[in-house]
Design a protein around this motif. Structure first.
Motif, PDB file in Angstrom:
ATOM      1  N   THR B 108       0.817  -1.125   0.079  1.00  0.00           N
ATOM      2  CA  THR B 108      -0.037  -0.133  -0.176  1.00  0.00           C
ATOM      3  C   THR B 108       1.039   1.238   0.101  1.00  0.00           C
ATOM      4  O   THR B 108       1.773   1.426   1.058  1.00  0.00           O
ATOM      5  CB  THR B 108      -0.840   0.187   1.331  1.00  0.00           C
ATOM      6  N   ARG B 109       0.535   2.072  -1.182  1.00  0.00           N
ATOM      7  CA  ARG B 109       1.495   3.402  -0.963  1.00  0.00           C
ATOM      8  C   ARG B 109       0.886   4.315  -0.382  1.00  0.00           C
ATOM      9  O   ARG B 109      -0.536   4.715  -0.876  1.00  0.00           O
ATOM     10  CB  ARG B 109       1.890   3.679  -2.588  1.00  0.00           C
ATOM     11  N   LEU B 110       1.311   4.993   0.643  1.00  0.00           N
ATOM     12  CA  LEU B 110       0.645   5.884   1.518  1.00  0.00           C
ATOM     13  C   LEU B 110       1.449   7.192   1.047  1.00  0.00           C
ATOM     14  O   LEU B 110       2.710   7.272   1.246  1.00  0.00           O
ATOM     15  CB  LEU B 110       0.813   5.745   2.936  1.00  0.00           C
ATOM     16  N   MET B 111       0.579   8.439   0.721  1.00  0.00           N
ATOM     17  CA  MET B 111       1.038   9.617   0.801  1.00  0.00           C
ATOM     18  C   MET B 111       0.435  10.441   1.746  1.00  0.00           C
ATOM     19  O   MET B 111      -1.003  10.576   1.973  1.00  0.00           O
ATOM     20  CB  MET B 111       0.692  10.364  -0.480  1.00  0.00           C
ATOM     21  N   VAL B 112       1.069  11.189   2.700  1.00  0.00           N
ATOM     22  CA  VAL B 112       0.542  12.149   3.533  1.00  0.00           C
ATOM     23  C   VAL B 112       0.702  13.635   3.191  1.00  0.00           C
ATOM     24  O   VAL B 112       2.084  13.944   2.806  1.00  0.00           O
ATOM     25  CB  VAL B 112       1.090  11.911   4.899  1.00  0.00           C
ATOM     26  N   LYS B 113      -0.118  14.418   3.026  1.00  0.00           N
ATOM     27  CA  LYS B 113       0.090  15.705   2.494  1.00  0.00           C
ATOM     28  C   LYS B 113       0.312  16.694   3.714  1.00  0.00           C
ATOM     29  O   LYS B 113      -0.439  16.393   4.707  1.00  0.00           O
ATOM     30  CB  LYS B 113      -1.263  16.318   1.630  1.00  0.00           C
ATOM     31  N   PRO B 114       1.401  17.491   3.471  1.00  0.00           N
ATOM     32  CA  PRO B 114       1.612  18.320   4.605  1.00  0.00           C
ATOM     33  C   PRO B 114       0.572  19.458   4.854  1.00  0.00           C
ATOM     34  O   PRO B 114      -0.277  19.678   3.876  1.00  0.00           O
ATOM     35  CB  PRO B 114       2.861  19.110   4.292  1.00  0.00           C
TER      36      PRO B 114
END
Lengths: 113, 114
Positions: B108-114
């Motif tokens: 699972t590719r997780l991207m967290v937006k700042p």
């Protein structure tokens, strides 16, 4: 700290070439593994070795062979590279204990043209 | 043959949001369960593991996972994600195949937006 070193970070080879991917670990681990990593497919085991000169097929061994002449070194061989072998290849090692985690190298990104 | 399913291939969250990544496996016997993480440009590393005992296990960086045997699940959670959690997460199962072999999920590719 365990270190697993893969000899190349990037490789570009032509179809039909023989390709060697080398992996060395420095913690005297009995087990060594070769995985390939493809988007959406996770890591798939190609071969593993639990001792010098011992090898076992993983889930996708076709088109690959391995060599383990010394405990610290585990080589993956593509006898005749094909474009569908373009992938990220990951080497890992662990102790023989089934509870022990795998320690991974940084990977070799192989492109076959 | 055993298999591991991760249902979310891509997850995008804002900082401070809660995270839960699903993992289900197919093997019915005793298993060892792992979550590995791969940060951009880095090698895979162990996040946490479950072998026995308390089914709620805590790992590094505030992550935890709960083993629910009846559901064949080992979901990963974090109450409040940070931008630095952007990474790919892999669930893995060792069903005592020979030689400590792990079966991995698709990631699972997780991207967290700042």
């Amino acid at each position: 700290d365990v270190k697993v070193t893969q000899s190349s970070r990037y490789l570009v080879k032509r179809t039909g070439e023989k390709v060697f991917l080398e992996c060395v670990q420095d913690m005297d681990h009995e087990n060594m593994f070769w995985y390939r990593q493809d988007p959406g497919l996770g890591l798939r085991l190609i071969y593993f070795s639990y001792d010098v000169k011992m090898k076992e097929k993983g889930d996708i061994p076709e088109g690959y062979s391995v060599s383990r002449e010394k405990k610290e070194r585990f080589s993956l061989i593509l006898e005749s590279a094909s474009t569908n072998q373009t992938s990220m290849y990951l080497c890992a090692s662990s102790t023989r204990n089934g509870n022990s985690p795998l320690h991974f190298g940084n990977g070799t990104r192989l492109t076959v043209t | 043959a055993q298999s591991v399913s991760q249902h979310n291939h891509h997850v995008i969250l804002s900082e401070a949001a809660s995270l839960e990544l699903g993992c289900n496996y197919s093997y019915g016997g005793t298993v060892n369960l792992f979550w590995y993480v791969q940060y951009p440009g880095q090698h895979l590393q162990l996040l946490l593991k479950y072998f026995s005992g308390d089914p709620l296990v805590k790992g590094i960086k505030g992550f935890e996972a709960e083993f629910i045997k009846s559901k064949f699940s080992f979901n990963l959670r974090k109450p409040s994600v940070q931008w630095s959690d952007t990474a790919e997460y892999f669930c893995a199962v060792n069903a005592f195949r020979a030689g400590n072999m792990l079966t991995f999920g698709g990631g699972t590719r997780l991207m967290v937006k700042p």
